[in-house]
Design an enzyme around this catalytic site. Structure first.
Site, PDB file in Angstrom:
ATOM      1  N   CYS A 157       0.799  -1.234   0.000  1.00  0.00           N
ATOM      2  CA  CYS A 157       0.000   0.000   0.000  1.00  0.00           C
ATOM      3  C   CYS A 157       0.830   1.280   0.000  1.00  0.00           C
ATOM      4  O   CYS A 157       0.268   2.377  -0.071  1.00  0.00           O
ATOM      5  CB  CYS A 157      -0.941  -0.009   1.190  1.00  0.00           C
ATOM      6  SG  CYS A 157      -1.963  -1.505   1.248  1.00  0.00           S
ATOM      7  N   HIS A 287      -2.829   7.502   6.790  1.00  0.00           N
ATOM      8  CA  HIS A 287      -3.055   6.239   6.077  1.00  0.00           C
ATOM      9  C   HIS A 287      -4.447   5.726   6.409  1.00  0.00           C
ATOM     10  O   HIS A 287      -5.182   5.297   5.520  1.00  0.00           O
ATOM     11  CB  HIS A 287      -1.973   5.226   6.453  1.00  0.00           C
ATOM     12  CG  HIS A 287      -2.039   3.958   5.674  1.00  0.00           C
ATOM     13  ND1 HIS A 287      -1.990   3.934   4.297  1.00  0.00           N
ATOM     14  CD2 HIS A 287      -2.173   2.657   6.066  1.00  0.00           C
ATOM     15  CE1 HIS A 287      -2.065   2.676   3.870  1.00  0.00           C
ATOM     16  NE2 HIS A 287      -2.182   1.891   4.923  1.00  0.00           N
ATOM     17  N   HIS A 321      -9.894   1.776   0.193  1.00  0.00           N
ATOM     18  CA  HIS A 321      -8.439   1.614   0.214  1.00  0.00           C
ATOM     19  C   HIS A 321      -8.027   1.093  -1.156  1.00  0.00           C
ATOM     20  O   HIS A 321      -8.315  -0.054  -1.509  1.00  0.00           O
ATOM     21  CB  HIS A 321      -8.054   0.633   1.309  1.00  0.00           C
ATOM     22  CG  HIS A 321      -6.573   0.521   1.525  1.00  0.00           C
ATOM     23  ND1 HIS A 321      -5.640   1.134   0.707  1.00  0.00           N
ATOM     24  CD2 HIS A 321      -5.849  -0.129   2.478  1.00  0.00           C
ATOM     25  CE1 HIS A 321      -4.422   0.856   1.135  1.00  0.00           C
ATOM     26  NE2 HIS A 321      -4.532   0.084   2.216  1.00  0.00           N
TER      27      HIS A 321
END
Length: 392
Positions: A157, A287, A321
Site C-alpha cells: 500500500c 493512512h 483503500h
C-alpha cells in the site's frame, strides 16, 4: 533540491478526475457501493470505477489495470504535459516510475477460467507483457512514448507514494530531466477475497479512526504526477515536493509494528529532509485504513510527534483503500489542499476512538496551508511519508 510538481491527476470511485473528486470531497459524496464484483458474494463495500468497463480496445495490452491506467491518463492535462516534456527533452530524458501491488492479476484470473481443453492458455490470453509484475510500467511506456528509465515499485500500500521519492532521486542525480510518476490498482477476486481471509473487510462503509470502526473497504484508482527540477520548471501547480521518508521495519507480513517504529522513521525523515518542525505541518492525510490496529497505532504515533492542533483526516471513506494506488491518490488529495485551501474532513467519523487524541473531524476546514504531509503504510512494514509545500 526542491522538486516541482508540474501537473497531477487522479481517477477513482470518488471522481473520474480531479475536478469531480473535488466536488465529491466538498459535498461529502462517497463513491463506495455494496460489493457487486462479478463472482464475489462477500458482504462488504467497494469503490469501483465503472467507466473502466468502456475501455476495451487495448489489444495485446488488455487488462482492467491497464484500462484504468489509460482512462486516468486521459483526464486533465497529464497527457499534454508529458508530450510537451518529451518534445522538450527527448523521450529518453523522461523517466517513468509506477506503483502497483497487483499489476494485471485481474487478467491472469480471467485467463485461468478460460483455459482450452488441454489446460493451456487460449490465444487471447497469451500476453507475456500483461501477466507480469512490471506490466503497468511497460504499458505506460507504450502509451506515452517514454523511453527513459522505467521502474515498477511493489511495496503493497505504499507503492505509489514511494514513486515520488524514487522520481526525486532520479532528478537530483541528473539521470532524467522530468519524471512521470503514478500508481494504478484495480479490484479483482484475488484482492477482495485475500483481504477477507485476513478478516479485514467491513460489511459497512468504513469509519477511519471511529471508536466503532470494524474494518476496511477496498477500491480501485489511478493517479499521475509529473516531477521536474525546480531550477528548470515554471511550476504550473505551485507545489513542491520538499521532503520524503522511507522505511521498512519488516515486523510482520500484514500487521503494523505495535509501536509504529517504521512509520515514525518515515515521518521524521520527511521532516528532516524538508528542514521543517512538526509544528509547521498544517495538515496530514493519514493512512487511516479503518482497521482496528492500523488506526490505533498511527493515531497514537501522530499524537506523540505532532501538536494536537495539527489537523488530520483519512479520506479512504470516499473511494476505499485503493492499495497500490492509495499512495498517489492520497498524495494528490493532500497536495491539492495547497491549491483549494480546503482540508477535507474524515468522512463517517462520529465518535473518535477513545484511546486517541487527534485534531480530526468529519467536517472540512478552510485554511491556507503552507506544508502538508501524507502517510502510506504497506504490508511487511513498507512505509513512506511525503511532505509537500507551497512554492515560495
Amino acid at each position: 533540491m526542491k522538486i516541482h510538481i508540474i501537473d497531477y491527476e487522479t481517477c477513482s470511485a470518488a471522481g473520474l478526475n480531479l475536478k469531480t473528486l473535488r466536488t465529491s470531497l466538498k459535498n461529502h459524496e462517497s463513491g463506495l457501493v455494496k460489493n457487486n464484483l462479478p463472482g464475489s458474494d462477500l458482504d462488504t463495500w467497494i469503490g469501483v470505477v465503472e467507466q473502466v468497463n468502456n475501455v476495451s480496445d487495448l489489444g495485446r495490452w488488455q487488462s482492467r489495470n491497464n484500462a484504468l491506467a489509460a482512462l486516468g491518463f486521459e483526464q486533465g492535462t497529464i497527457r499534454q504535459t508529458v508530450s510537451g516534456l518529451i518534445g522538450k527533452f527527448g523521450a529518453a530524458r523522461v523517466g517513468l516510475v509506477m506503483g502497483s501491488s497487483t499489476s494485471s492479476i485481474d487478467r491472469t484470473e480471467m485467463a485461468y477460467t478460460k483455459l482450452d481443453e488441454s489446460g493451456n492458455l487460449t490465444e487471447q490470453f497469451k500476453q507475456p507483457l500483461v501477466h507480469n509484475p512490471h506490466a503497468l510500467s511497460l504499458f505506460m511506456a507504450h502509451l506515452t512514448g517514454i523511453t527513459g528509465p522505467s521502474l515498477t515499485i511493489n511495496t503493497a500500500c505504499s507503492s505509489s507514494a514511494k514513486v515520488f521519492a524514487t522520481g526525486a532521486r532520479w532528478l537530483e542525480t541528473g539521470i532524467v530531466d522530468a519524471v512521470l510518476v503514478g500508481g494504478v490498482d484495480t479490484l479483482c477476486l484475488s484482492v477482495l477475497h485475500g483481504f477477507n481471509s485476513l478478516q479485514l473487510l467491513s460489511p459497512n462503509p468504513c469509519k477511519p479512526f471511529d471508536q466503532y470502526r470494524d474494518g476496511i473497504n477496498l477500491g480501485e484508482a489511478s493517479g499521475f504526477a509529473v516531477l521536474q527540477r525546480s531550477s528548470e520548471s515554471s511550476n504550473g501547480s505551485g507545489i513542491n515536493l520538499t521532503g520524503y521518508g522511507e522505511s521498512s521495519d519488516a515486523y510482520h507480513m500484514s500487521h503494523p509494528h505495535p509501536e509504529g517504529l517504521g512509520a515514525r522513521l518515515s515521518m521524521t525523515q520527511a521532516l528532516k529532509q524538508a528542514n521543517r518542525e512538526a509544528a509547521e505541518i498544517d495538515y496530514i492525510n493519514l493512512h487511516g485504513t479503518s482497521s482496528r490496529a492500523n488506526d490505533l497505532i498511527e493515531g497514537q504515533l501522530i499524537s506523540e510527534l505532532f501538536p494536537n492542533t495539527t489537523r488530520c483526516s483519512s479520506t479512504k471513506a470516499w473511494m476505499g483503500h485503493t492499495l497500490g494506488a492509495a499512495g498517489i491518490t492520497e498524495a494528490i488529495i493532500a497536495m491539492d489542499t495547497l491549491n483549494t485551501n480546503i482540508i477535507p474532513g474524515s468522512k463517517n467519523l462520529e465518535t473518535l476512538d477513545e484511546a486517541l487524541s487527534l485534531s480530526i473531524k468529519a467536517s472540512d476546514e478552510h485554511k491556507v496551508c503552507q506544508h502538508v504531509m501524507t502517510n502510506s503504510f504497506g504490508f511487511g512494514g513498507n512505509n513512506c511519508t511525503l511532505l509537500f509545500s507551497r512554492s515560495e
